[in-house]
Design a protein around this motif. Structure first.
Motif, PDB file in Angstrom:
ATOM      1  N   VAL A 189     -27.912  13.251   3.420  1.00 15.92           N
ATOM      2  CA  VAL A 189     -27.581  14.507   2.583  1.00 15.92           C
ATOM      3  C   VAL A 189     -25.995  14.724   2.706  1.00 15.92           C
ATOM      4  O   VAL A 189     -25.554  14.559   3.605  1.00 15.92           O
ATOM      5  N   ILE A 190     -25.679  15.014   1.382  1.00 19.64           N
ATOM      6  CA  ILE A 190     -24.023  15.387   1.212  1.00 19.64           C
ATOM      7  C   ILE A 190     -23.956  16.698   0.746  1.00 19.64           C
ATOM      8  O   ILE A 190     -24.524  17.344  -0.146  1.00 19.64           O
ATOM      9  N   ASP A 191     -23.567  17.675   1.793  1.00 19.92           N
ATOM     10  CA  ASP A 191     -23.349  18.995   1.521  1.00 19.92           C
ATOM     11  C   ASP A 191     -22.194  19.564   0.669  1.00 19.92           C
ATOM     12  O   ASP A 191     -21.014  18.670   0.674  1.00 19.92           O
ATOM     13  N   SER A 192     -22.262  20.218  -0.343  1.00 20.27           N
ATOM     14  CA  SER A 192     -20.954  20.760  -1.182  1.00 20.27           C
ATOM     15  C   SER A 192     -20.281  19.809  -1.582  1.00 20.27           C
ATOM     16  O   SER A 192     -18.958  19.676  -1.159  1.00 20.27           O
ATOM     17  N   VAL A 193     -20.604  19.044  -2.608  1.00 23.34           N
ATOM     18  CA  VAL A 193     -19.797  18.071  -3.312  1.00 23.34           C
ATOM     19  C   VAL A 193     -19.652  18.260  -4.814  1.00 23.34           C
ATOM     20  O   VAL A 193     -20.497  18.830  -5.324  1.00 23.34           O
TER      21      VAL A 193
END
Length: 174
Positions: free
Chosen positions: A54-58
């Motif tokens: 999971v990659i937050d706020s990209v």
């Protein structure tokens, strides 16, 4: 005199405008260009063979991120007679005709009350003697702005491996 005639002929050819490309189907490419014209930050979930990241706020490069969505554009001259138009009020839907072998198998866009896309779903697949791939692309749009998108699918070398399964889901952060 002959030289002058030839020169005038080529001058006239150069001055004529080229015709707009013929659009046989819904102009998804135009719609996608409009949707990707503004920067978008997303929370991205990537799944590859069961492993999740999971990659937050990209902030994503939408031209690259949505390249597969562009692949679903049906307005290529060779495709003109290859799809059945199954559209109804509020729904744009094309399905590949039996016997045709093109990558886009189905193309479906639900329209809101203003005629803008609200839900987009495409099925794309191809296979040959060496590999097979299948992809399902979905996008949810509200008032002309992307809410979320999903790209999922599998690919495999025919006789040498089990399919690699993947999924990318982006949820817009506004």
């Amino acid at each position: 005199m002959i030289r002058l005639s030839i020169l005038l002929f080529f001058t006239l050819l150069a001055c004529t405008s080229s015709p707009e490309p013929v659009t046989h189907f819904y102009d998804w490419k135009k719609e996608l260009n409009q949707l990707s014209s503004s920067p978008l930050s997303v929370k991205k979930t990537v799944i590859l063979d069961g492993s999740t990241e999971v990659i937050d706020s990209v902030q994503v490069d939408l031209k690259k991120e949505w390249a597969l969505f562009e692949e679903a554009d049906l307005n290529k001259p060779a495709y003109a007679l290859s799809y059945r138009d199954e559209s109804t009020q509020g729904l744009v839907q094309y399905t590949l005709k039996k016997g045709e072998d093109l990558p886009v198998r189905s193309f479906k866009i639900e329209l809101d009350s203003l005629g803008r896309p609200s839900t987009v779903a495409f099925e794309i697949s191809s296979e040959n003697l060496i590999y097979s791939t299948s992809k399902t692309l979905t996008m949810h749009i509200n008032a002309g702005r992307v809410v979320s998108y999903t790209i999922s699918g599998s690919q495999a070398l025919r006789w040498f491996s089990t399919p690699t399964r993947y999924s990318v889901r982006g949820v817009a952060l506004y």
